[in-house]
Design a protein around this motif. Structure first.
Motif, short mmCIF file in Angstrom:
data_model
loop_
_atom_site.label_atom_id
_atom_site.label_comp_id
_atom_site.label_asym_id
_atom_site.label_seq_id
_atom_site.Cartn_x
_atom_site.Cartn_y
_atom_site.Cartn_z
N THR A 1 -10.56 -0.78 2.86
CA THR A 1 -10.69 0.22 1.85
C THR A 1 -10.03 -0.44 0.69
OG1 THR A 1 -8.48 0.34 2.40
CG2 THR A 1 -9.94 1.39 3.93
N ASN B 1 3.44 3.85 3.05
CA ASN B 1 4.09 3.59 2.24
C ASN B 1 4.61 2.44 2.30
OD1 ASN B 1 5.04 3.01 0.08
ND2 ASN B 1 5.92 5.64 -0.31
N GLU C 1 -0.84 -0.80 -8.18
CA GLU C 1 0.63 -0.09 -7.43
C GLU C 1 2.11 -0.65 -7.45
OE1 GLU C 1 2.45 2.85 -5.57
OE2 GLU C 1 0.26 2.71 -5.62
N VAL D 1 0.65 -0.57 0.37
CA VAL D 1 -0.21 0.08 -0.06
C VAL D 1 0.68 1.11 0.08
CG1 VAL D 1 -1.42 1.44 1.44
CG2 VAL D 1 -2.05 -1.09 0.98
N ASN D 2 0.95 2.38 -0.36
CA ASN D 2 1.13 2.98 -0.85
C ASN D 2 -0.28 4.39 -0.32
OD1 ASN D 2 2.84 5.80 -0.76
ND2 ASN D 2 3.08 5.85 -3.26
N ALA D 3 -0.20 5.37 0.92
CA ALA D 3 -1.87 5.61 1.02
C ALA D 3 -1.03 7.05 1.87
CB ALA D 3 -2.28 5.09 1.58
N TYR E 1 -5.96 -3.20 -6.89
CA TYR E 1 -5.24 -2.05 -5.86
C TYR E 1 -3.86 -2.50 -5.92
CZ TYR E 1 -2.86 0.76 -3.47
OH TYR E 1 -1.40 1.67 -3.18
N LYS E 2 -3.50 -3.76 -5.62
CA LYS E 2 -2.22 -4.07 -5.53
C LYS E 2 -1.44 -4.24 -6.71
CE LYS E 2 -4.02 -6.07 -0.79
NZ LYS E 2 -3.22 -5.28 0.03
N ASP F 1 -6.30 -5.17 3.94
CA ASP F 1 -5.20 -4.06 4.86
C ASP F 1 -5.00 -3.74 6.45
OD1 ASP F 1 -7.51 -2.10 6.15
OD2 ASP F 1 -7.63 -1.54 4.24
N TYR G 1 -7.70 -0.15 -0.70
CA TYR G 1 -6.20 -0.18 -0.72
C TYR G 1 -6.41 -1.85 -0.18
CZ TYR G 1 -4.58 4.62 -0.78
OH TYR G 1 -4.80 5.72 -0.90
#
Length: 541
Positions: free
Chosen positions: A184, A149, A195, A141-143, A191-192, A167, A186
């Motif tokens: 979420t 991050n 990213e 995750v980069n949030a 998403y994974k 998450d 994420y």
């Protein structure tokens, strides 16, 4: 069975009413009461029949499905929603990985489906990773908004990242971490991989665990093998990682041990804060040979024009597709998709018919959108959002129907993503008519709000409601039925056994469809558009 009237007469009857005609409460309830289990069952049985072959995109099953929808909505007097057509073209590409592959890590070969499922999103006949260094990146995750991050200080170019599913909020149950137990975006596999691609990785591997994924390994086997659909793109998706896939948790534990790491300890550390670590000298190699087929699939769209504000639309959505037929499988090869989502598609027809019982059309247009390729990552809905037939600033609200309640009548109605928009309050008012109350997401950890077609509308800024079912049975007999049938439904998710059953209790589905009809009608009649709550991550764009 439905009774059909001559189209010209029926259409004239629906469209002739002028805006001055009053719609009484009795009129509204006539539409409400027209929704019934017998008609819903007939729709589901047809759509989920073996003849439709599991309704995979770009197959004979799609042709039959679109023809059925066209027949039904034409008979109801609805107009084509895309100019003079009921269809919106969705250019797709099918990427089917050859199952004759092995994943080589640490001197051991891991088997396809048994230990892993690998593939590629690149529109390419051959992709591979060769002796690619493995790096564990926690949850991947980069949030920035959560000050998190997992890639911080890390260069993963040419490397393969290994990630946990879901998450950190789910892992810790800490309500102050991300959104606590509620997943979420994420936490989603989509998403994974996205990213990991943005970070420049060569490969991306997600570790499957049943609880945080919210489904067993068998779903990975069935859903990520066979043809995988994506959009036709000029860059052929070459900005994606070369290879992406899943491994079982047992394989992950073995790999971590080979790297001199303890999987459980690393997992616990990953939930405490941004985390990454090299996995020793371990490298991964796999060859992915794919059959590429470009095709066109279709979203279906039909409209009942509004009597006062026809340019403004309330959009109902459901996905018509499922997983199709797997001819390599022994035994039953057809993924009929009765619950997921012949129920939602059939339910959409029932709601559409209810509006035709009114003495005149609702103030705003009622539009019904059946999208393709939901099972492949919400592709039909994403395509519609990127190429909307009805502009975003003319789309008042979205009501989504996916896998309706087959567990009988309940005292509540569950809202997935509760607390995001004023549609919740409108649903609560309608629920009072059934002596029901609105309850929260029964399984927030599954990230349901990010897993169906309404999510595309939410990203457009359109308030979107995804609700249905509940947790409290209306009576003891229903409670006992729920205990029996819930086990069947859970075990048949994305399996060939998801087929129509005569023992299903559709009374709860009918209740929910009545509420969806009432909320849509109320949205159409009120002066103000429903709004997002300020605490929601979605707002009008």
């Amino acid at each position: 069975m439905k009774r059909y009237f001559p189209l010209t007469l029926l259409s004239a009857g629906i469209l002739a009413g002028c805006a001055s005609t009053q719609i009484t409460n009795d009129d509204v309830m006539a539409g409400w009461n027209s929704i019934n289990a017998e008609q819903l069952a007939e729709h589901v049985k047809t759509l989920a029949s073996d003849e439709f072959g599991g309704r995979a995109p770009s197959t004979k099953g799609e042709e039959l499905t679109l023809a059925y929808l066209t027949e039904q909505f034409t008979a109801l007097g609805y107009q084509p929603g895309n100019g003079d057509s009921f269809l919106q073209e969705v250019p797709l590409v099918s990427i089917e990985a050859n199952p004759d592959m092995t994943l080589d890590i640490g001197g051991k070969q891991y088997k396809y489906k048994t230990d892993m499922v690998m593939g590629t999103s690149r529109i390419s006949a051959h992709e591979s990773i060769k002796e690619s260094e493995l790096v564990f990146v926690g949850y991947g995750v980069n949030a920035p908004e959560y000050n998190w991050n997992d890639y911080e200080g890390l260069d993963v170019k040419g490397k393969t990242v290994v990630m946990l599913v879901n998450d950190p909020g789910f892992a810790t149950k800490n309500p102050d971490l991300f959104t606590g137990d509620a997943m979420t975006y994420y936490g989603r596999w989509t998403y994974k991989y996205e990213e990991a691609s943005r970070q420049g990785a060569a490969g991306a591997i997600i570790v499957h665990e049943t609880a945080p994924a919210s489904y067993p390994w068998s779903v990975v086997e069935n859903s990520w093998s066979g043809p995988q659909f994506g959009f036709q793109k000029e860059n052929n998706n070459m900005d994606r990682v070369a290879v992406e896939g899943w491994v079982t948790v047992d394989v992950a534990k073995e790999l971590f041990a080979k790297a001199g790491l303890d999987f459980d300890a690393a997992k616990e550390r990953a939930a405490q804060g941004a985390y990454n670590v090299d996995m020793g000298d371990l490298t991964a190699s796999v060859e992915v040979h794919s059959e590429i087929k470009k095709s066109v699939s279709y979203n279906f769209i039909a409209t009942l024009p509004g009597s006062e504000k026809p340019q403004e639309h309330v959009i109902y959505s459901a996905h018509w597709d499922h997983l199709g037929t797997d001819k390599t499988r022994k035994g039953d090869q057809i993924y009929n998709g009765a619950h997921d989502n012949a129920t939602g598609t059939g339910g959409m027809i029932e709601v559409a018919e209810a509006f035709t019982k009114l003495p005149r059309n609702p103030n705003r247009s009622m539009t019904f959108l059946a999208v393709t390729a939901e099972e492949q990552g919400l592709l039909g809905a994403k395509y519609y959002a990127a190429n909307p037939i009805i502009p975003q600033d003319k789309t008042v609200a979205n009501i989504n129907m996916d896998s309706l309640n087959l567990l009988g009548k309940v005292k509540d109605i569950s809202v997935v993503g509760m607390g995001k928009s004023e549609l919740d309050n409108m649903l609560g008012e309608a629920a009072k008519l059934q002596d029901r109350v609105v309850s929260g997401d029964p399984k927030p950890s599954s990230g349901g709000y990010y897993r169906s077609d309404h999510f595309a509308f939410a990203n457009m800024g359109v308030p979107a409601m995804y609700a249905g079912g509940g947790s409290e049975a209306r009576d003891e007999e229903t409670e006992q039925y729920r205990k029996r049938m819930s086990l069947v439904l859970r075990g048949c998710y994305h399996q060939p056994c998801d087929r129509y059953r005569d023992e299903w209790d559709l009374s709860g589905a009918v209740q929910d469809l009545q509420l969806f009809y009432k909320v849509g009608f109320d949205v159409s009649q009120q002066e103000q558009w429903p709004a997002w709550y300020s605490s929601s991550e979605f707002q009008r764009k």
